[in-house]
Design a protein around this motif. Structure first.
Motif, PDB file in Angstrom:
ATOM      1  N   THR A   1      -9.861 -33.092   3.088  1.00  0.00           N
ATOM      2  CA  THR A   1      -8.507 -33.368   2.618  1.00  0.00           C
ATOM      3  C   THR A   1      -7.917 -32.123   1.971  1.00  0.00           C
ATOM      4  N   ALA A   2      -8.748 -31.388   1.237  1.00  0.00           N
ATOM      5  CA  ALA A   2      -8.282 -30.173   0.562  1.00  0.00           C
ATOM      6  C   ALA A   2      -7.861 -29.107   1.573  1.00  0.00           C
ATOM      7  N   LEU A   3      -8.634 -28.977   2.654  1.00  0.00           N
ATOM      8  CA  LEU A   3      -8.334 -28.039   3.738  1.00  0.00           C
ATOM      9  C   LEU A   3      -8.415 -28.826   5.047  1.00  0.00           C
ATOM     10  N   PRO A   4      -7.351 -29.497   5.449  1.00  0.00           N
ATOM     11  CA  PRO A   4      -7.418 -30.463   6.544  1.00  0.00           C
ATOM     12  C   PRO A   4      -7.872 -29.905   7.895  1.00  0.00           C
ATOM     13  N   VAL A   5      -7.838 -28.591   8.070  1.00  0.00           N
ATOM     14  CA  VAL A   5      -8.275 -28.032   9.353  1.00  0.00           C
ATOM     15  C   VAL A   5      -9.801 -27.951   9.449  1.00  0.00           C
ATOM     16  N   VAL A   6     -10.492 -28.144   8.336  1.00  0.00           N
ATOM     17  CA  VAL A   6     -11.946 -27.969   8.303  1.00  0.00           C
ATOM     18  C   VAL A   6     -12.653 -29.309   8.445  1.00  0.00           C
ATOM     19  N   THR A   7     -13.633 -29.357   9.353  1.00  0.00           N
ATOM     20  CA  THR A   7     -14.509 -30.513   9.508  1.00  0.00           C
ATOM     21  C   THR A   7     -15.924 -30.116   9.130  1.00  0.00           C
ATOM     22  N   GLY A   8     -16.788 -31.108   8.951  1.00  0.00           N
ATOM     23  CA  GLY A   8     -18.183 -30.810   8.651  1.00  0.00           C
ATOM     24  C   GLY A   8     -18.840 -29.977   9.738  1.00  0.00           C
ATOM     25  N   PRO A   9     -18.715 -30.355  11.036  1.00  0.00           N
ATOM     26  CA  PRO A   9     -19.304 -29.544  12.101  1.00  0.00           C
ATOM     27  C   PRO A   9     -18.759 -28.120  12.153  1.00  0.00           C
ATOM     28  N   LEU A  10     -17.469 -27.969  11.868  1.00  0.00           N
ATOM     29  CA  LEU A  10     -16.882 -26.624  11.867  1.00  0.00           C
ATOM     30  C   LEU A  10     -17.489 -25.779  10.752  1.00  0.00           C
ATOM     31  N   ALA A  11     -17.594 -26.349   9.557  1.00  0.00           N
ATOM     32  CA  ALA A  11     -18.201 -25.609   8.442  1.00  0.00           C
ATOM     33  C   ALA A  11     -19.658 -25.280   8.746  1.00  0.00           C
ATOM     34  N   THR A  12     -20.370 -26.205   9.383  1.00  0.00           N
ATOM     35  CA  THR A  12     -21.766 -25.958   9.765  1.00  0.00           C
ATOM     36  C   THR A  12     -21.836 -24.798  10.749  1.00  0.00           C
ATOM     37  N   ARG A  13     -20.936 -24.790  11.718  1.00  0.00           N
ATOM     38  CA  ARG A  13     -20.939 -23.719  12.721  1.00  0.00           C
ATOM     39  C   ARG A  13     -20.725 -22.355  12.083  1.00  0.00           C
ATOM     40  N   PHE A  14     -19.725 -22.248  11.214  1.00  0.00           N
ATOM     41  CA  PHE A  14     -19.471 -20.960  10.575  1.00  0.00           C
ATOM     42  C   PHE A  14     -20.636 -20.556   9.673  1.00  0.00           C
ATOM     43  N   LEU A  15     -21.244 -21.523   9.008  1.00  0.00           N
ATOM     44  CA  LEU A  15     -22.393 -21.211   8.152  1.00  0.00           C
ATOM     45  C   LEU A  15     -23.535 -20.660   8.993  1.00  0.00           C
ATOM     46  N   GLU A  16     -23.808 -21.275  10.145  1.00  0.00           N
ATOM     47  CA  GLU A  16     -24.882 -20.804  11.020  1.00  0.00           C
ATOM     48  C   GLU A  16     -24.557 -19.422  11.590  1.00  0.00           C
ATOM     49  N   GLU A  17     -23.286 -19.183  11.951  1.00  0.00           N
ATOM     50  CA  GLU A  17     -22.900 -17.882  12.487  1.00  0.00           C
ATOM     51  C   GLU A  17     -23.087 -16.774  11.458  1.00  0.00           C
ATOM     52  N   SER A  18     -22.960 -17.098  10.189  1.00  0.00           N
ATOM     53  CA  SER A  18     -23.108 -16.082   9.143  1.00  0.00           C
ATOM     54  C   SER A  18     -24.530 -15.533   9.075  1.00  0.00           C
ATOM     55  N   ARG A  19     -25.482 -16.268   9.650  1.00  0.00           N
ATOM     56  CA  ARG A  19     -26.877 -15.806   9.635  1.00  0.00           C
ATOM     57  C   ARG A  19     -27.094 -14.591  10.527  1.00  0.00           C
ATOM     58  N   THR A  20     -26.294 -14.487  11.578  1.00  0.00           N
ATOM     59  CA  THR A  20     -26.532 -13.429  12.570  1.00  0.00           C
ATOM     60  C   THR A  20     -25.406 -12.408  12.675  1.00  0.00           C
ATOM     61  N   LEU A  21     -24.200 -12.768  12.274  1.00  0.00           N
ATOM     62  CA  LEU A  21     -23.070 -11.859  12.411  1.00  0.00           C
ATOM     63  C   LEU A  21     -22.964 -10.914  11.214  1.00  0.00           C
ATOM     64  N   PRO A  22     -22.543  -9.663  11.423  1.00  0.00           N
ATOM     65  CA  PRO A  22     -22.184  -8.814  10.285  1.00  0.00           C
ATOM     66  C   PRO A  22     -21.066  -9.482   9.493  1.00  0.00           C
ATOM     67  N   SER A  23     -21.049  -9.278   8.198  1.00  0.00           N
ATOM     68  CA  SER A  23     -20.089  -9.985   7.351  1.00  0.00           C
ATOM     69  C   SER A  23     -18.645  -9.706   7.754  1.00  0.00           C
ATOM     70  N   THR A  24     -18.343  -8.461   8.165  1.00  0.00           N
ATOM     71  CA  THR A  24     -16.968  -8.144   8.555  1.00  0.00           C
ATOM     72  C   THR A  24     -16.568  -8.893   9.816  1.00  0.00           C
ATOM     73  N   GLU A  25     -17.498  -9.015  10.776  1.00  0.00           N
ATOM     74  CA  GLU A  25     -17.199  -9.746  12.001  1.00  0.00           C
ATOM     75  C   GLU A  25     -17.046 -11.231  11.712  1.00  0.00           C
ATOM     76  N   TRP A  26     -17.873 -11.750  10.811  1.00  0.00           N
ATOM     77  CA  TRP A  26     -17.783 -13.164  10.450  1.00  0.00           C
ATOM     78  C   TRP A  26     -16.429 -13.468   9.815  1.00  0.00           C
ATOM     79  N   VAL A  27     -15.995 -12.637   8.880  1.00  0.00           N
ATOM     80  CA  VAL A  27     -14.704 -12.845   8.228  1.00  0.00           C
ATOM     81  C   VAL A  27     -13.573 -12.755   9.250  1.00  0.00           C
ATOM     82  N   ARG A  28     -13.649 -11.801  10.174  1.00  0.00           N
ATOM     83  CA  ARG A  28     -12.614 -11.670  11.199  1.00  0.00           C
ATOM     84  C   ARG A  28     -12.507 -12.936  12.031  1.00  0.00           C
TER      85      ARG A  28
END
Length: 209
Positions: free
Chosen positions: A172-199
Motif C-alpha cells: 500500500t505504501a508503494l503500490p507498484v511493489v509486490t512480494g515476488p518483485l521485492a524477492t526478485r530484486f533481493l535475489e538479484e542483489s546477490r550477484t549484480l554489482p551495486s551500481t547495476e542493481w540500482v540502475r
C-alpha cells in the motif's frame, strides 16, 4: 527465566522477564543503533544481536524502498531502527528498518515520541517469524499499517486490517511493489554489482504506469 536461540539468518536472541524500568534503563545504556535490538511486550524482553547475514537483506530492501519512492516522486524518510516505545501499552520495538512515506518528518532536534507521533508507514522485518517474542502483535498495537517480512527465502507484504496482519498481494505504501518483485530484486542483489542493481531498480520504477 531466559532462553537463547539462533536462526538461519544468524540472529542471536535472549529472552528475559524484566520490568518496564529495566527495559528503559537498558535502552539508555545502549544508544548505539548498531548495537543489540530490544523488543518489549508486557514484561518480556527479547535482546537480539544480528550479523551481516541479517543486516544485508535489511539494507537491500531499505535501498529498494528508497530508490522506488524517489523514482515515483514520493517523500521517503528512513527511520532505521529507531526505538518506538509506549509505557501505556507496556510495549516497545526497534525495527530492522522503518519509514515514513509520503509525509514529511524531521527529528533532528527532538526525540521521536511514539505516544504522540504517528507510527511508521512501513516496517521491514527480517526473520521475524522465528522470534520467541512475536512482533506482529506489537506492530499492530502501535498501528503500523504495513510490514515487509523476509524469512530467508522470500519477501511477503502484510497489511494491518481490523487489528491483525493479513498477507497482501502488493504494498500500500508503494503500490507498484509486490512480494515476488521485492524477492526478485533481493535475489538479484546477490550477484549484480551495486551500481547495476540500482540502475535496474530505477529503470523498472520509471517504467511503471
Amino acid at each position: 527465566m531466559s532462553t537463547t536461540a539462533a536462526s538461519p539468518l544468524a540472529e542471536q536472541r535472549v529472552t528475559l522477564q524484566v520490568s518496564w524500568e529495566t527495559y528503559e534503563r537498558l535502552l539508555a545504556e545502549h544508544p548505539d543503533v548498531a548495537g543489540p535490538r530490544f523488543t518489549y511486550d508486557e514484561g518480556t524482553l527479547e535482546i537480539m544481536v544480528v550479523s551481516a547475514q541479517h543486516e544485508t537483506p535489511n539494507r537491500i530492501l531499505a535501498r529498494l524502498v528508497d530508490e522506488v519512492a524517489v523514482e515515483l516522486g514520493m517523500n521517503v524518510n528512513l527511520l532505521g531502527s529507531t526505538t518506538f516505545k509506549r509505557e501505556k501499552l507496556l510495549k516497545g520495538f526497534e525495527p530492522d528498518s522503518a519509514f515514513y512515506i509520503g509525509r514529511r518528518s524531521a527529528f533532528w532536534d527532538t526525540e521521536l515520541d511514539a505516544a504522540v507521533d504517528p507510527p511508521p508507514d512501513l516496517v521491514i522485518e527480517i526473520g521475524g517469524s522465528r522470534s520467541s517474542l512475536p512482533r506482529f502483535p506489537i506492530f499492530a498495537a502501535f498501528g503500523v499499517p504495513e510490514v515487509w517480512r523476509y524469512d530467508g527465502t522470500r519477501v511477503s507484504v502484510w497489511r494491518l486490517e481490523a487489528g491483525r496482519y493479513v498477507e497482501a498481494e502488493r504494498s500500500t505504501a508503494l503500490p507498484v511493489v509486490t512480494g515476488p518483485l521485492a524477492t526478485r530484486f533481493l535475489e538479484e542483489s546477490r550477484t549484480l554489482p551495486s551500481t547495476e542493481w540500482v540502475r535496474r531498480v530505477r529503470e523498472w520504477a520509471r517504467s511503471r504506469p
